[in-house]
Scaffold this motif. Structure first.
Motif, PDB file in Angstrom:
ATOM      1  N   VAL A 106      47.273  49.066  60.433  1.00 41.09           N
ATOM      2  CA  VAL A 106      46.368  48.082  59.828  1.00 41.09           C
ATOM      3  C   VAL A 106      46.633  47.977  58.328  1.00 41.09           C
ATOM      4  O   VAL A 106      46.968  48.966  57.672  1.00 41.09           O
ATOM      5  CB  VAL A 106      44.880  48.431  60.151  1.00 41.09           C
ATOM      6  CG1 VAL A 106      44.521  49.810  59.695  1.00 41.09           C
ATOM      7  CG2 VAL A 106      43.931  47.420  59.553  1.00 41.09           C
ATOM      8  N   VAL A 107      46.531  46.767  57.812  1.00 46.37           N
ATOM      9  CA  VAL A 107      46.743  46.513  56.388  1.00 46.37           C
ATOM     10  C   VAL A 107      45.913  45.272  56.048  1.00 46.37           C
ATOM     11  O   VAL A 107      45.539  44.517  56.955  1.00 46.37           O
ATOM     12  CB  VAL A 107      48.252  46.289  56.103  1.00 46.37           C
ATOM     13  CG1 VAL A 107      48.777  44.995  56.735  1.00 46.37           C
ATOM     14  CG2 VAL A 107      48.573  46.313  54.619  1.00 46.37           C
ATOM     15  N   ASP A 108      45.603  45.073  54.764  1.00 51.85           N
ATOM     16  CA  ASP A 108      44.873  43.829  54.455  1.00 51.85           C
ATOM     17  C   ASP A 108      45.763  42.628  54.751  1.00 51.85           C
ATOM     18  O   ASP A 108      45.421  41.747  55.534  1.00 51.85           O
ATOM     19  CB  ASP A 108      44.325  43.833  53.014  1.00 51.85           C
ATOM     20  CG  ASP A 108      45.406  44.095  51.958  1.00 51.85           C
ATOM     21  OD1 ASP A 108      46.559  44.420  52.322  1.00 51.85           O
ATOM     22  OD2 ASP A 108      45.107  43.983  50.760  1.00 51.85           O
TER      23      ASP A 108
ATOM     24  N   THR B  73      50.237  41.852  55.016  1.00 56.97           N
ATOM     25  CA  THR B  73      51.603  42.349  54.779  1.00 56.97           C
ATOM     26  C   THR B  73      52.212  41.654  53.562  1.00 56.97           C
ATOM     27  O   THR B  73      52.986  42.248  52.817  1.00 56.97           O
ATOM     28  CB  THR B  73      52.496  42.132  56.017  1.00 56.97           C
ATOM     29  OG1 THR B  73      52.489  40.743  56.357  1.00 56.97           O
ATOM     30  CG2 THR B  73      52.039  42.966  57.198  1.00 56.97           C
ATOM     31  N   ASN B  74      51.842  40.385  53.337  1.00 50.82           N
ATOM     32  CA  ASN B  74      52.359  39.692  52.143  1.00 50.82           C
ATOM     33  C   ASN B  74      51.848  40.343  50.863  1.00 50.82           C
ATOM     34  O   ASN B  74      52.610  40.573  49.924  1.00 50.82           O
ATOM     35  CB  ASN B  74      51.926  38.214  52.149  1.00 50.82           C
ATOM     36  CG  ASN B  74      53.023  37.304  52.645  1.00 50.82           C
ATOM     37  OD1 ASN B  74      53.710  37.640  53.601  1.00 50.82           O
ATOM     38  ND2 ASN B  74      53.189  36.145  52.019  1.00 50.82           N
ATOM     39  N   SER B  75      50.536  40.647  50.839  1.00 53.56           N
ATOM     40  CA  SER B  75      49.960  41.238  49.613  1.00 53.56           C
ATOM     41  C   SER B  75      50.609  42.580  49.326  1.00 53.56           C
ATOM     42  O   SER B  75      50.962  42.885  48.175  1.00 53.56           O
ATOM     43  CB  SER B  75      48.448  41.434  49.758  1.00 53.56           C
ATOM     44  OG  SER B  75      47.842  40.207  50.047  1.00 53.56           O
ATOM     45  N   LEU B  76      50.806  43.389  50.388  1.00 50.13           N
ATOM     46  CA  LEU B  76      51.396  44.720  50.195  1.00 50.13           C
ATOM     47  C   LEU B  76      52.825  44.616  49.660  1.00 50.13           C
ATOM     48  O   LEU B  76      53.179  45.242  48.656  1.00 50.13           O
ATOM     49  CB  LEU B  76      51.393  45.482  51.530  1.00 50.13           C
ATOM     50  CG  LEU B  76      52.026  46.863  51.474  1.00 50.13           C
ATOM     51  CD1 LEU B  76      51.126  47.831  50.718  1.00 50.13           C
ATOM     52  CD2 LEU B  76      52.305  47.406  52.863  1.00 50.13           C
ATOM     53  N   LEU B  77      53.635  43.795  50.302  1.00 48.13           N
ATOM     54  CA  LEU B  77      55.049  43.719  49.901  1.00 48.13           C
ATOM     55  C   LEU B  77      55.200  43.065  48.524  1.00 48.13           C
ATOM     56  O   LEU B  77      56.063  43.450  47.735  1.00 48.13           O
ATOM     57  CB  LEU B  77      55.835  42.953  50.978  1.00 48.13           C
ATOM     58  CG  LEU B  77      57.349  43.089  50.944  1.00 48.13           C
ATOM     59  CD1 LEU B  77      57.799  44.545  50.964  1.00 48.13           C
ATOM     60  CD2 LEU B  77      57.990  42.351  52.122  1.00 48.13           C
TER      61      LEU B  77
ATOM     62  N   GLU C 148      50.177  45.738  62.981  1.00 44.07           N
ATOM     63  CA  GLU C 148      49.498  45.424  64.250  1.00 44.07           C
ATOM     64  C   GLU C 148      48.271  44.559  63.985  1.00 44.07           C
ATOM     65  O   GLU C 148      47.888  43.735  64.810  1.00 44.07           O
ATOM     66  CB  GLU C 148      49.037  46.728  64.923  1.00 44.07           C
ATOM     67  CG  GLU C 148      50.158  47.575  65.468  1.00 44.07           C
ATOM     68  CD  GLU C 148      50.889  46.872  66.589  1.00 44.07           C
ATOM     69  OE1 GLU C 148      50.294  46.670  67.658  1.00 44.07           O
ATOM     70  OE2 GLU C 148      52.071  46.525  66.389  1.00 44.07           O
ATOM     71  N   HIS C 149      47.662  44.800  62.822  1.00 39.46           N
ATOM     72  CA  HIS C 149      46.420  44.090  62.522  1.00 39.46           C
ATOM     73  C   HIS C 149      46.292  43.869  61.013  1.00 39.46           C
ATOM     74  O   HIS C 149      46.650  44.754  60.235  1.00 39.46           O
ATOM     75  CB  HIS C 149      45.239  44.929  63.027  1.00 39.46           C
ATOM     76  CG  HIS C 149      43.910  44.298  62.764  1.00 39.46           C
ATOM     77  ND1 HIS C 149      43.619  42.984  63.083  1.00 39.46           N
ATOM     78  CD2 HIS C 149      42.780  44.805  62.198  1.00 39.46           C
ATOM     79  CE1 HIS C 149      42.380  42.701  62.730  1.00 39.46           C
ATOM     80  NE2 HIS C 149      41.853  43.780  62.187  1.00 39.46           N
ATOM     81  N   GLN C 150      45.824  42.696  60.623  1.00 36.31           N
ATOM     82  CA  GLN C 150      45.553  42.414  59.203  1.00 36.31           C
ATOM     83  C   GLN C 150      44.061  42.143  59.034  1.00 36.31           C
ATOM     84  O   GLN C 150      43.486  41.357  59.804  1.00 36.31           O
ATOM     85  CB  GLN C 150      46.333  41.185  58.741  1.00 36.31           C
ATOM     86  CG  GLN C 150      47.847  41.355  58.754  1.00 36.31           C
ATOM     87  CD  GLN C 150      48.558  40.136  58.175  1.00 36.31           C
ATOM     88  OE1 GLN C 150      49.374  40.262  57.291  1.00 36.31           O
ATOM     89  NE2 GLN C 150      48.247  38.958  58.693  1.00 36.31           N
TER      90      GLN C 150
ATOM     91  N   LEU D   8      53.142  39.943  63.002  1.00 40.38           N
ATOM     92  CA  LEU D   8      52.646  39.702  61.642  1.00 40.38           C
ATOM     93  C   LEU D   8      53.539  40.516  60.727  1.00 40.38           C
ATOM     94  O   LEU D   8      53.478  41.750  60.732  1.00 40.38           O
ATOM     95  CB  LEU D   8      51.193  40.198  61.513  1.00 40.38           C
ATOM     96  CG  LEU D   8      50.202  39.683  62.573  1.00 40.38           C
ATOM     97  CD1 LEU D   8      48.923  40.494  62.544  1.00 40.38           C
ATOM     98  CD2 LEU D   8      49.908  38.204  62.338  1.00 40.38           C
ATOM     99  N   PHE D   9      54.406  39.847  59.993  1.00 39.13           N
ATOM    100  CA  PHE D   9      55.319  40.625  59.148  1.00 39.13           C
ATOM    101  C   PHE D   9      55.741  39.835  57.918  1.00 39.13           C
ATOM    102  O   PHE D   9      55.628  38.604  57.875  1.00 39.13           O
ATOM    103  CB  PHE D   9      56.550  41.088  59.946  1.00 39.13           C
ATOM    104  CG  PHE D   9      57.477  39.983  60.363  1.00 39.13           C
ATOM    105  CD1 PHE D   9      57.243  39.264  61.522  1.00 39.13           C
ATOM    106  CD2 PHE D   9      58.594  39.666  59.597  1.00 39.13           C
ATOM    107  CE1 PHE D   9      58.103  38.238  61.913  1.00 39.13           C
ATOM    108  CE2 PHE D   9      59.460  38.645  59.976  1.00 39.13           C
ATOM    109  CZ  PHE D   9      59.216  37.933  61.142  1.00 39.13           C
TER     110      PHE D   9
END
Ligand code: BTN
Length: 264
Positions: A15-17, A19-23, A41-43, A63-64
């Motif tokens: 889980v992440v808020d 994937t775009n924000s993280l990367l 798996e989940h945003q 979702l990547f």
């Protein structure tokens, strides 16, 4: 991964808020390298274009995000999102040929992939500059793989689809991810080799966007007219019904159901 550059590092998060924000945060600190992929798996705060949310139930969608470092001037960066959607489309088509599923997918400007007019995949590209002055683009892909109709909110149900709905069978998300990354890599390496001159032409020829009647919304403005294709930078050219020639850099396109005879 069968790819050489995209997915050279591949992180799978539960889980992440977003994937775009993280990367993007990592790229801004130069803590991620070109080709890095983050998948979830989940945003909890998945983001779409034009400030919208991107919703998907855990474990059903792909979702990547991928970190790209294209060598392009700022006025050509729009082409990256066209390139990504073209690469995803071609990767998906190769996957579907291998699995002998014959469904027809189409592109919608600027970067949606549709099946029978419903959205299968969306792309959100966000550009930035690293501390050492290198331009990067985080390309986020939301691809509906194994959702069934009740996984979509009532509002989305009429407008969205998934590979499972389109083909009637469940799909391995790993196999789809590999194929899609391969398609993206092929397109990206061609950009690196040949420059960006081919992108708008290749995208237009796949999208069937010329001489098609549509309604375009950009900012608070909505106009109807005839699509004339794309500018070399990827902007949409439209002849409006009151005779103006318009170039739209960012917005939303709705193809009119009712086309003049002989078109479509
Ligand atoms: C669109 O509006 O069509 C673009 C949707 C892009 C969604 C993907 S899901 C993975 C990545 N992370 C995000 O927060 N958004 C993109």
């Amino acid at each position: 991964m069968p790819t050489h550059l995209l997915g050279n590092t591949l992180r799978r998060l539960e889980v992440v808020d977003s994937t775009n924000s993280l990367l993007k945060a990592e790229a801004e600190l130069e803590r991620a390298a070109e080709g890095a992929v983050v998948a979830a798996e989940h945003q909890t705060a998945g983001r779409g274009r034009l400030g919208r949310r991107w919703e998907a139930p855990p474990g059903r969608a792909l979702l990547f995000s991928v970190l790209l470092c294209p060598d392009l001037p700022p006025d050509r960066l729009t082409l990256v999102s066209l390139l990504v959607s073209l690469g995803v489309l071609e990767g998906l088509e190769a996957y579907l040929r291998r699995t002998a599923e014959s469904i027809h997918l189409s592109l919608k400007w600027p970067n949606d992939i549709l099946f029978q007019g419903r959205k299968l995949c969306g792309v959100l590209c966000e550009a930035g500059v690293s501390p050492s002055g290198k331009t990067f683009v985080v390309a986020g892909v939301g691809l509906n793989v194994n959702q069934v109709p009740k996984d979509f909110s009532p509002d989305l149900r009429q407008r969205a689809t998934s590979l499972r709905i389109a083909t009637g069978v469940e799909h391995s998300r790993d196999a789809v991810l590999e194929a899609v990354l391969q398609g993206m890599e092929d397109a990206y390496l061609r950009l690196k080799r040949e420059g960006s001159g081919w992108v708008a032409k290749a995208w237009t020829s796949r999208a069937g966007l010329v001489d098609v009647r549509a309604t375009v919304t950009y900012g608070n403005t909505k106009v109807s007219g005839l699509c004339l294709g794309l500018e070399p930078e990827g902007y949409l050219r439209v002849r409006t019904d009151d005779g103006r020639l318009l170039t739209v850099s960012s917005g939303e396109l709705e193809i009119d159901h009712c086309q003049p005879e002989g078109l479509i």
